[in-house]
Design a protein around this motif. Structure first.
Motif, mmCIF file in Angstrom:
data_model
loop_
_atom_site.group_PDB
_atom_site.id
_atom_site.type_symbol
_atom_site.label_atom_id
_atom_site.label_comp_id
_atom_site.label_asym_id
_atom_site.label_seq_id
_atom_site.Cartn_x
_atom_site.Cartn_y
_atom_site.Cartn_z
ATOM 1 N N GLY A 7 33.190 113.451 2.502
ATOM 2 C CA GLY A 7 33.360 114.914 2.468
ATOM 3 C C GLY A 7 32.765 115.874 3.665
ATOM 4 N N VAL A 8 31.615 116.236 3.522
ATOM 5 C CA VAL A 8 31.584 116.735 5.202
ATOM 6 C C VAL A 8 31.852 116.063 6.152
ATOM 7 C CG1 VAL A 8 29.031 117.691 6.599
ATOM 8 C CG2 VAL A 8 29.303 117.323 3.855
ATOM 9 N N PHE A 9 31.856 114.586 6.880
ATOM 10 C CA PHE A 9 32.446 114.417 8.087
ATOM 11 C C PHE A 9 34.226 115.288 7.815
ATOM 12 C CE2 PHE A 9 28.706 110.992 7.713
ATOM 13 C CZ PHE A 9 28.481 112.105 8.553
ATOM 14 N N ALA A 10 34.376 114.639 7.195
ATOM 15 C CA ALA A 10 35.943 114.731 7.258
ATOM 16 C C ALA A 10 36.699 115.642 7.094
ATOM 17 C CB ALA A 10 36.734 113.738 5.805
ATOM 18 N N PHE A 11 35.581 117.121 6.690
ATOM 19 C CA PHE A 11 35.710 117.946 6.106
ATOM 20 C C PHE A 11 35.981 118.693 8.189
ATOM 21 C CE2 PHE A 11 34.999 122.215 4.137
ATOM 22 C CZ PHE A 11 36.624 123.251 4.966
ATOM 23 N N ALA A 12 34.685 117.903 8.429
ATOM 24 C CA ALA A 12 33.951 118.924 9.663
ATOM 25 C C ALA A 12 35.274 118.294 11.168
ATOM 26 C CB ALA A 12 32.366 118.620 9.871
ATOM 27 N N MET A 13 35.955 117.870 10.844
ATOM 28 C CA MET A 13 37.179 117.075 10.944
ATOM 29 C C MET A 13 38.207 117.400 11.226
ATOM 30 S SD MET A 13 36.949 112.752 11.190
ATOM 31 C CE MET A 13 38.037 112.336 11.478
ATOM 32 N N THR A 14 38.217 118.161 10.543
ATOM 33 C CA THR A 14 39.761 118.377 9.838
ATOM 34 C C THR A 14 39.266 119.976 10.317
ATOM 35 O OG1 THR A 14 40.079 117.086 7.732
ATOM 36 C CG2 THR A 14 41.988 119.073 8.518
ATOM 37 N N LEU A 15 38.297 120.784 9.831
ATOM 38 C CA LEU A 15 38.074 121.855 10.618
ATOM 39 C C LEU A 15 37.873 121.896 12.020
ATOM 40 C CD1 LEU A 15 35.119 123.620 8.255
ATOM 41 C CD2 LEU A 15 37.706 124.332 8.576
ATOM 42 N N THR A 85 27.939 119.165 11.303
ATOM 43 C CA THR A 85 29.367 121.146 11.360
ATOM 44 C C THR A 85 29.132 121.957 12.059
ATOM 45 O OG1 THR A 85 28.049 120.238 8.824
ATOM 46 C CG2 THR A 85 28.841 122.637 8.980
ATOM 47 N N LEU A 86 27.897 121.480 13.380
ATOM 48 C CA LEU A 86 28.063 122.582 14.496
ATOM 49 C C LEU A 86 29.206 122.264 15.233
ATOM 50 C CD1 LEU A 86 23.909 123.170 14.853
ATOM 51 C CD2 LEU A 86 25.783 124.596 14.203
ATOM 52 N N PRO A 88 32.459 121.716 15.081
ATOM 53 C CA PRO A 88 33.704 122.704 15.049
ATOM 54 C C PRO A 88 33.287 123.655 16.390
ATOM 55 C CG PRO A 88 33.911 121.884 13.510
ATOM 56 C CD PRO A 88 32.274 121.105 14.205
ATOM 57 N N THR B 14 30.397 123.179 5.323
ATOM 58 C CA THR B 14 30.826 123.278 6.404
ATOM 59 C C THR B 14 31.764 124.552 6.435
ATOM 60 O OG1 THR B 14 31.822 120.828 5.267
ATOM 61 C CG2 THR B 14 32.430 121.133 7.500
ATOM 62 N N PHE D 4 38.432 108.444 1.985
ATOM 63 C CA PHE D 4 37.555 109.247 3.498
ATOM 64 C C PHE D 4 39.219 109.870 4.310
ATOM 65 C CE2 PHE D 4 37.538 109.802 8.153
ATOM 66 C CZ PHE D 4 36.567 110.676 7.990
ATOM 67 N N PHE D 11 42.660 118.064 3.402
ATOM 68 C CA PHE D 11 42.703 119.009 3.779
ATOM 69 C C PHE D 11 43.448 119.401 4.908
ATOM 70 C CE2 PHE D 11 37.459 116.839 3.717
ATOM 71 C CZ PHE D 11 37.918 117.283 2.330
ATOM 72 N N THR D 85 45.982 115.986 11.471
ATOM 73 C CA THR D 85 45.019 116.877 11.383
ATOM 74 C C THR D 85 45.984 118.014 12.499
ATOM 75 O OG1 THR D 85 42.893 115.674 10.912
ATOM 76 C CG2 THR D 85 42.790 117.770 12.081
#
Lengths: 200, 200, 200, 200
Positions: A7-15, A85-86, A88, B14, D4, D11, D85
């Motif tokens: 979830g964190v990886f997917a979210f960081a990618m989308t952000l 997370t850093l 983005p 995130t 994933f 997202f 994305t």
């Protein structure tokens, strides 16, 4: 645990997409000219997105070596997620400053973040191989040695990229891109084929 | 249910990265000077990220004590998620105001949010132990008493941190950091090792 | 399917926090005064967060009535998710305008979004009960009638709230809050207790 | 892997809401007039949201044809996720520029992104059908031919939409909308009904 990290990886990618901005705001350029001038943002977006993608693939491969998750593993895994997370933030810094006088600083922060990510990987891996209860007993000495070498390769090249940023931001970014290409190639050939849920 | 809560924790962690901002916007500082001056933002980012990480670890530990989820449990769990979702907002407040005249207010809001989080944990836990159908019957009286003590420890120290913020924002933040270190250590040693999906 | 919907609900809830903003930007108020003056933002945050939480609980309850998911169900479910995704936008509108001259418009848009959400629920439910292959055969006529009544209750009260917004934004918001309280109570008592994965 | 990808799609859909902005900021219009004038933003939001939804449905259908996932599949799937994305960014561009002099450029970028998405789908599909270990052996030649035709249809029409953008942004957007309607209809009728977890 894996789902949470995913979830964190997917979210960081989308952000990362929030680092792409309308270039006409506060500018008299046309949209077309503005987008052309924003090429560092697209380049950095692509590099960061693919780096997190490859991290996620490696994270899954790592879990095939794990037998049991414990508290310290979770905290070290959390450090890895914090470093991801850093990305983005540092991606948007390098996007906005690659063509300015602060180009070097931005590239140092960018490759410095990847260095942090790579060091977090090594910490996590060193913890795993020193705790037999965590490492699966099926993993051979050869596999451990090979993976250890693979993990040491990352920080070494990111240090080169970091140092290069003192001379040129663009050269530093190019080295990060080369590291990514090597890791992506490696992830592509070593990822073990898995059956999908549908076909089981 | 756990997956949904995991999602909210992962997103809140995130989203913290949006509190890190390019320090050169509206400033004549160089990027390097700007980033140095932004240390409260990096400190608050690290504290908030790790606090949510430890919350997530405790949330998983809590679920090993649960036998059956019902409606009120879901609503109280929702209150816990609401409190966690506020963290990115109060983190950016403390980041932007720790070095300003509003330092005290920002630190009060920041530690106040953690106090809210800790109270939501206690509400959820008190609901669980008063409803035998929710609590797993395998949980001993000793385990209940120990966990209750652990949950009361949080609000107590966050009240200290909240009061300290009337005198100094930085001291208040330091107390929050100490609470986090204690909880992280505790989570690291009490988290029961779990086998991964891969190895089952 | 449920996991995907859960992701959108969880993410929409967490994104609500971006509607909370530092009140001192572009203002000479102290942080403390600014936060007090921002009460509509906190109220709207709480209402919207809890509404999506209750939607998610109802979504899970709905799935206990479903036997088979098909293409039109997925599209109608997508319409429901689209309506939920609008909530962070309309929440920030009502936060920023509740105390201004545009209070009525903001409250109309806000309750209008909830009306849209409630209509999407009804569309999805009507599709389910008209397609025996989708509806589980174990659901009794009584359960269908009861759930249908429950789903009609929402749009009716949101129309009242929408009309009330022509006279007073705050009264309109109060009606939305009452609807939420009724639904939350209803969700709390009707949610069937489920065993957790841990205890199975 | 599916989880994933689901996360990234969910997202990206939810992040679209950040493209909707308070129209009164920096304007003397009333909120009502402002929202009416923002119709391109709502139209683009709806198109982009539904396009990603249909992508997600197709992604699930694709997985019923997959027997084994390998490294190159993961990288090509990552390219598909990268293209998805980008959608929130290009959606906000078309929202802000559809009624300005840059309307054509914005529509080219918007339909260009969908063209990129459609090409990424074709790359992934061509990889799958050329690797018997990846493609499930139960898939017939007819099914392969039919799916290949379905995937070629997308880029063809997006090229038309891209070219149309040189003449009119609105006509280009209308073509994108027609493609979406065809794909949504197709996804609705071809999605195989699946039993839910609850009812198994």
């Amino acid at each position: 645990m894996e789902a949470f990290s995913d979830g964190v990886f997917a979210f960081a990618m989308t952000l990362l997409v929030l680092g792409l901005r309308d270039p006409t705001i506060g500018s008299t350029n046309s949209l077309f000219q503005g987008l052309l001038g924003e090429w560092p943002a697209f380049l950095a977006f692509g590099i960061s997105f693919t780096t997190i993608l490859v991290m996620w693939m490696n994270h899954h491969n790592l879990f095939t070596y794990i037998w049991r998750i414990d508290g310290p593993f979770m905290l070290l895994n959390g450090l890895l997620l914090l470093s991801a997370t850093l990305i983005p933030f540092t991606t948007s810094l390098v996007s906005d400053h690659l063509l300015s006088a602060d180009s070097g600083t931005a590239a140092q922060v960018y490759s410095g973040t990847f260095l942090f990510v790579a060091l977090a990987w090594n910490l996590l891996w060193q913890y795993v191989i020193r705790h037999p209860g965590v490492l699966a007993s099926t993993v051979s000495r050869d596999e451990i040695a090979r993976t250890t070498r693979q993990f040491i390769f990352g920080p070494t090249l990111y240090i080169v990229s970091f140092v290069a940023a003192f001379f040129s931001g663009i050269v530093s970014l190019a080295i990060v891109l080369v590291v990514l290409a090597i890791y992506a190639y490696y992830a592509a050939i070593t990822t073990i084929g898995r059956r999908t849920t549908e076909s089981i």
